[in-house]
Design an enzyme around this catalytic site. Structure first.
Site, PDB file in Angstrom:
ATOM      1  N   HIS A   1       1.672   4.515   7.097  1.00  0.00           N
ATOM      2  CA  HIS A   1       1.678   4.997   5.719  1.00  0.00           C
ATOM      3  C   HIS A   1       2.175   6.450   5.664  1.00  0.00           C
ATOM      4  CE1 HIS A   1      -1.364   1.744   5.737  1.00  0.00           C
ATOM      5  NE2 HIS A   1      -0.868   1.481   4.537  1.00  0.00           N
ATOM      6  N   GLY A  18      -2.150  -4.011   0.809  1.00  0.00           N
ATOM      7  CA  GLY A  18      -2.354  -5.271   1.504  1.00  0.00           C
ATOM      8  C   GLY A  18      -1.415  -6.389   1.113  1.00  0.00           C
ATOM      9  N   SER A  60       0.814  -1.220   0.000  1.00  0.00           N
ATOM     10  CA  SER A  60       0.000   0.000   0.000  1.00  0.00           C
ATOM     11  C   SER A  60       0.844   1.265   0.000  1.00  0.00           C
ATOM     12  CB  SER A  60      -0.938   0.006   1.213  1.00  0.00           C
ATOM     13  OG  SER A  60      -0.191  -0.122   2.420  1.00  0.00           O
ATOM     14  N   ASP A 117      -0.980   7.440  10.513  1.00  0.00           N
ATOM     15  CA  ASP A 117      -1.385   6.188  11.158  1.00  0.00           C
ATOM     16  C   ASP A 117      -0.180   5.386  11.642  1.00  0.00           C
ATOM     17  OD1 ASP A 117      -0.320   5.376   8.757  1.00  0.00           O
ATOM     18  OD2 ASP A 117      -2.033   4.178   8.117  1.00  0.00           O
ATOM     19  N   ASN A 130       3.553  -5.881   5.645  1.00  0.00           N
ATOM     20  CA  ASN A 130       2.321  -6.644   5.881  1.00  0.00           C
ATOM     21  C   ASN A 130       2.590  -8.076   6.324  1.00  0.00           C
ATOM     22  OD1 ASN A 130       0.472  -4.547   5.280  1.00  0.00           O
ATOM     23  ND2 ASN A 130       0.814  -4.869   3.101  1.00  0.00           N
TER      24      ASN A 130
END
Length: 256
Positions: free
Chosen positions: A233, A109, A80, A230, A139
Protein backbone atom coordinates in the site's frame (compact mmCIF):
# COMPACT_ATOMS: atom_id res chain seq x y z
CA UNK A 1 2.44 -70.19 0.09
CA UNK A 2 -0.16 -68.82 -2.38
CA UNK A 3 -2.35 -65.90 -1.21
CA UNK A 4 -5.68 -66.86 0.30
CA UNK A 5 -8.95 -66.24 -1.44
CA UNK A 6 -9.74 -63.55 1.12
CA UNK A 7 -6.46 -61.75 0.41
CA UNK A 8 -7.09 -61.87 -3.34
CA UNK A 9 -10.58 -60.45 -2.85
CA UNK A 10 -9.17 -57.64 -0.68
CA UNK A 11 -6.60 -56.77 -3.32
CA UNK A 12 -9.28 -56.76 -6.00
CA UNK A 13 -11.48 -54.48 -3.88
CA UNK A 14 -8.58 -52.06 -3.27
CA UNK A 15 -7.77 -51.99 -6.99
CA UNK A 16 -11.38 -51.25 -7.87
CA UNK A 17 -11.55 -48.50 -5.24
CA UNK A 18 -8.38 -46.88 -6.57
CA UNK A 19 -9.80 -47.01 -10.09
CA UNK A 20 -13.07 -45.43 -8.97
CA UNK A 21 -11.27 -42.68 -7.04
CA UNK A 22 -9.04 -41.92 -10.03
CA UNK A 23 -12.05 -41.80 -12.34
CA UNK A 24 -13.87 -39.50 -9.93
CA UNK A 25 -10.85 -37.21 -9.72
CA UNK A 26 -10.62 -37.03 -13.50
CA UNK A 27 -14.29 -36.09 -13.69
CA UNK A 28 -14.20 -33.50 -10.90
CA UNK A 29 -10.92 -31.73 -11.73
CA UNK A 30 -12.06 -30.15 -15.03
CA UNK A 31 -15.29 -29.01 -13.39
CA UNK A 32 -13.40 -27.40 -10.52
CA UNK A 33 -11.00 -25.77 -12.93
CA UNK A 34 -13.93 -24.39 -14.91
CA UNK A 35 -15.51 -22.96 -11.77
CA UNK A 36 -12.16 -21.51 -10.67
CA UNK A 37 -11.84 -19.79 -14.03
CA UNK A 38 -15.16 -18.02 -13.41
CA UNK A 39 -14.21 -16.56 -10.02
CA UNK A 40 -12.71 -13.36 -11.37
CA UNK A 41 -15.62 -12.68 -13.74
CA UNK A 42 -18.60 -13.59 -11.56
CA UNK A 43 -20.00 -10.65 -9.53
CA UNK A 44 -20.06 -11.37 -5.80
CA UNK A 45 -20.19 -9.30 -2.62
CA UNK A 46 -17.27 -9.25 -0.21
CA UNK A 47 -17.44 -12.09 2.32
CA UNK A 48 -14.15 -11.72 4.21
CA UNK A 49 -14.85 -11.78 7.96
CA UNK A 50 -12.75 -8.68 8.60
CA UNK A 51 -14.70 -6.69 5.99
CA UNK A 52 -18.35 -7.71 6.28
CA UNK A 53 -19.19 -5.22 9.06
CA UNK A 54 -18.21 -2.17 7.03
CA UNK A 55 -18.28 -3.26 3.38
CA UNK A 56 -22.03 -3.13 2.75
CA UNK A 57 -22.49 0.03 4.82
CA UNK A 58 -19.76 1.65 2.72
CA UNK A 59 -21.62 0.62 -0.41
CA UNK A 60 -24.80 2.25 0.90
CA UNK A 61 -22.86 5.35 1.95
CA UNK A 62 -21.30 5.65 -1.49
CA UNK A 63 -24.72 5.58 -3.13
CA UNK A 64 -25.75 8.50 -0.93
CA UNK A 65 -22.45 10.32 -1.50
CA UNK A 66 -22.95 9.98 -5.24
CA UNK A 67 -26.31 11.72 -4.97
CA UNK A 68 -24.90 14.43 -2.73
CA UNK A 69 -22.00 15.18 -5.07
CA UNK A 70 -24.35 15.83 -7.96
CA UNK A 71 -22.40 16.31 -11.17
CA UNK A 72 -19.73 13.63 -10.73
CA UNK A 73 -17.11 14.07 -13.45
CA UNK A 74 -14.46 11.65 -12.22
CA UNK A 75 -14.70 8.18 -10.63
CA UNK A 76 -12.06 5.93 -9.09
CA UNK A 77 -12.66 2.15 -9.03
CA UNK A 78 -10.39 -0.21 -7.12
CA UNK A 79 -9.35 -1.95 -3.93
CA UNK A 80 -7.71 -0.81 -0.68
CA UNK A 81 -5.09 1.22 -2.54
CA UNK A 82 -7.90 3.25 -4.10
CA UNK A 83 -9.99 3.13 -0.91
CA UNK A 84 -7.21 5.06 0.83
CA UNK A 85 -8.01 8.18 -1.19
CA UNK A 86 -10.69 8.55 1.51
CA UNK A 87 -8.19 8.56 4.40
CA UNK A 88 -4.44 9.01 3.98
CA UNK A 89 -4.99 10.37 0.46
CA UNK A 90 -7.99 12.53 1.39
CA UNK A 91 -6.22 15.89 1.27
CA UNK A 92 -4.59 14.98 -2.04
CA UNK A 93 -7.95 13.94 -3.47
CA UNK A 94 -9.47 17.27 -2.47
CA UNK A 95 -6.54 19.32 -3.76
CA UNK A 96 -6.41 17.59 -7.13
CA UNK A 97 -9.95 16.47 -7.90
CA UNK A 98 -12.47 18.56 -5.95
CA UNK A 99 -13.36 20.51 -9.10
CA UNK A 100 -14.36 17.22 -10.73
CA UNK A 101 -16.67 16.18 -7.87
CA UNK A 102 -14.62 13.00 -7.74
CA UNK A 103 -16.31 9.85 -6.43
CA UNK A 104 -14.04 7.25 -4.85
CA UNK A 105 -15.43 3.73 -5.21
CA UNK A 106 -12.40 1.89 -3.86
CA UNK A 107 -13.11 -0.89 -1.34
CA UNK A 108 -10.43 -2.60 0.72
CA UNK A 109 -10.00 -6.27 -0.01
CA UNK A 110 -11.87 -6.16 -3.29
CA UNK A 111 -10.96 -8.33 -6.23
CA UNK A 112 -12.30 -8.05 -9.75
CA UNK A 113 -15.48 -9.91 -8.88
CA UNK A 114 -16.38 -7.41 -6.15
CA UNK A 115 -15.93 -4.48 -8.54
CA UNK A 116 -18.34 -6.24 -10.89
CA UNK A 117 -20.79 -6.53 -7.99
CA UNK A 118 -20.54 -2.80 -7.32
CA UNK A 119 -21.25 -2.07 -10.96
CA UNK A 120 -24.29 -4.37 -10.86
CA UNK A 121 -25.65 -2.65 -7.76
CA UNK A 122 -25.95 0.93 -8.83
CA UNK A 123 -22.68 2.56 -7.93
CA UNK A 124 -22.19 3.91 -11.46
CA UNK A 125 -25.86 4.48 -12.21
CA UNK A 126 -27.42 7.90 -12.91
CA UNK A 127 -24.14 9.86 -13.00
CA UNK A 128 -22.35 10.72 -16.27
CA UNK A 129 -18.64 11.04 -15.50
CA UNK A 130 -16.15 12.15 -18.12
CA UNK A 131 -13.46 9.76 -16.88
CA UNK A 132 -13.18 6.62 -14.77
CA UNK A 133 -9.84 5.53 -13.30
CA UNK A 134 -9.55 1.78 -12.72
CA UNK A 135 -6.80 -0.04 -10.85
CA UNK A 136 -7.69 -3.53 -9.61
CA UNK A 137 -6.23 -7.01 -9.41
CA UNK A 138 -3.59 -7.13 -6.69
CA UNK A 139 -5.96 -9.02 -4.37
CA UNK A 140 -6.68 -11.59 -7.07
CA UNK A 141 -2.99 -12.40 -6.85
CA UNK A 142 -2.61 -12.01 -3.11
CA UNK A 143 -5.83 -13.73 -2.05
CA UNK A 144 -5.67 -16.84 -4.22
CA UNK A 145 -2.46 -16.56 -6.28
CA UNK A 146 -4.63 -16.35 -9.35
CA UNK A 147 -3.15 -16.82 -12.79
CA UNK A 148 -2.57 -13.57 -14.63
CA UNK A 149 -4.86 -14.59 -17.47
CA UNK A 150 -7.78 -15.08 -15.08
CA UNK A 151 -7.25 -11.73 -13.36
CA UNK A 152 -7.00 -10.07 -16.76
CA UNK A 153 -10.30 -11.70 -17.72
CA UNK A 154 -11.90 -10.11 -14.66
CA UNK A 155 -10.54 -6.71 -15.62
CA UNK A 156 -11.85 -7.15 -19.15
CA UNK A 157 -15.29 -7.95 -17.73
CA UNK A 158 -15.13 -4.72 -15.69
CA UNK A 159 -14.29 -2.71 -18.81
CA UNK A 160 -17.21 -4.28 -20.64
CA UNK A 161 -19.59 -3.47 -17.79
CA UNK A 162 -18.34 0.11 -17.57
CA UNK A 163 -18.80 0.49 -21.33
CA UNK A 164 -22.44 -0.58 -21.06
CA UNK A 165 -23.20 1.68 -18.12
CA UNK A 166 -21.08 4.68 -19.06
CA UNK A 167 -20.48 4.67 -22.84
CA UNK A 168 -19.58 8.36 -22.84
CA UNK A 169 -16.81 7.99 -20.24
CA UNK A 170 -13.13 7.65 -21.03
CA UNK A 171 -11.43 4.94 -18.98
CA UNK A 172 -7.93 5.34 -17.60
CA UNK A 173 -6.85 1.77 -16.89
CA UNK A 174 -3.81 1.73 -14.63
CA UNK A 175 -1.31 -1.07 -14.38
CA UNK A 176 -1.55 -2.85 -11.02
CA UNK A 177 0.90 -1.17 -8.66
CA UNK A 178 4.07 -3.04 -7.70
CA UNK A 179 4.20 -5.20 -4.60
CA UNK A 180 6.93 -7.14 -2.86
CA UNK A 181 10.50 -5.99 -2.33
CA UNK A 182 11.95 -7.15 -5.64
CA UNK A 183 10.93 -8.01 -9.17
CA UNK A 184 11.22 -11.74 -8.45
CA UNK A 185 8.55 -11.59 -5.75
CA UNK A 186 6.02 -14.28 -6.79
CA UNK A 187 2.97 -12.05 -6.31
CA UNK A 188 4.57 -9.17 -8.21
CA UNK A 189 5.28 -11.55 -11.05
CA UNK A 190 1.58 -12.39 -11.14
CA UNK A 191 0.52 -8.74 -11.23
CA UNK A 192 3.21 -7.89 -13.77
CA UNK A 193 1.87 -10.73 -15.87
CA UNK A 194 -1.62 -9.27 -15.64
CA UNK A 195 -0.30 -5.85 -16.64
CA UNK A 196 1.36 -7.37 -19.71
CA UNK A 197 -2.07 -8.59 -20.83
CA UNK A 198 -4.33 -5.66 -19.93
CA UNK A 199 -2.16 -3.07 -21.65
CA UNK A 200 -3.57 -4.44 -24.89
CA UNK A 201 -7.11 -3.63 -23.78
CA UNK A 202 -6.44 0.01 -24.59
CA UNK A 203 -7.90 1.25 -27.85
CA UNK A 204 -6.79 4.86 -27.17
CA UNK A 205 -10.28 5.99 -28.07
CA UNK A 206 -12.28 5.01 -25.04
CA UNK A 207 -9.83 2.96 -22.97
CA UNK A 208 -6.37 4.30 -22.20
CA UNK A 209 -3.69 2.29 -20.41
CA UNK A 210 -1.04 3.82 -18.18
CA UNK A 211 1.60 2.08 -16.10
CA UNK A 212 3.17 4.39 -13.51
CA UNK A 213 5.00 1.69 -11.53
CA UNK A 214 8.40 3.21 -12.29
CA UNK A 215 7.38 6.18 -10.11
CA UNK A 216 7.35 3.88 -7.07
CA UNK A 217 10.36 1.70 -7.86
CA UNK A 218 14.13 2.17 -7.76
CA UNK A 219 16.01 1.70 -11.01
CA UNK A 220 16.82 -1.90 -10.04
CA UNK A 221 13.13 -2.67 -9.56
CA UNK A 222 13.26 -2.70 -5.78
CA UNK A 223 10.34 -1.33 -3.79
CA UNK A 224 11.33 0.68 -0.71
CA UNK A 225 9.41 0.75 2.54
CA UNK A 226 9.73 4.53 2.40
CA UNK A 227 7.33 4.28 -0.55
CA UNK A 228 5.12 1.43 0.64
CA UNK A 229 5.70 0.49 4.27
CA UNK A 230 4.11 -2.93 3.86
CA UNK A 231 5.41 -3.37 0.30
CA UNK A 232 1.84 -3.20 -0.98
CA UNK A 233 0.00 0.00 0.00
CA UNK A 234 1.43 3.41 -0.95
CA UNK A 235 2.40 5.65 1.95
CA UNK A 236 0.58 8.94 2.40
CA UNK A 237 3.13 10.94 0.39
CA UNK A 238 2.76 8.63 -2.59
CA UNK A 239 -0.81 9.72 -3.28
CA UNK A 240 0.53 13.01 -4.63
CA UNK A 241 3.03 11.02 -6.69
CA UNK A 242 0.07 9.04 -8.06
CA UNK A 243 -1.89 12.21 -8.81
CA UNK A 244 1.08 13.89 -10.50
CA UNK A 245 1.83 10.78 -12.57
CA UNK A 246 -1.63 10.49 -14.09
CA UNK A 247 -2.27 14.24 -14.36
CA UNK A 248 -1.14 14.78 -17.98
CA UNK A 249 -3.24 11.89 -19.28
CA UNK A 250 -6.22 12.63 -17.07
CA UNK A 251 -6.28 16.30 -18.08
CA UNK A 252 -6.61 15.30 -21.73
CA UNK A 253 -9.40 12.82 -20.94
CA UNK A 254 -11.30 15.34 -18.84
CA UNK A 255 -10.98 18.01 -21.51
CA UNK A 256 -12.67 15.96 -24.25
Amino acid sequence: MPPSKTSQESLTTITIMKYLLLTLALLITPALAKEDAKLSTTPVAQTAKWAVKWWMPRHEAKLKEKEALGDVQLVFLGDSITHAWDNKGKATLKDNYASYNALNLGFSGDRTEQVLWHLDHGELDVIKPKAIVIMIGTNNAGHRKEESTKTAAGIKAILESVQKKQPQAKVLLLGIFPRGATSDDPLRQLTDGTNAIIKDYADNKRVFYLNINDKFLAKDGKLSRTVMADLLHPNKSQYQVWADSIAPTLEVLMAD
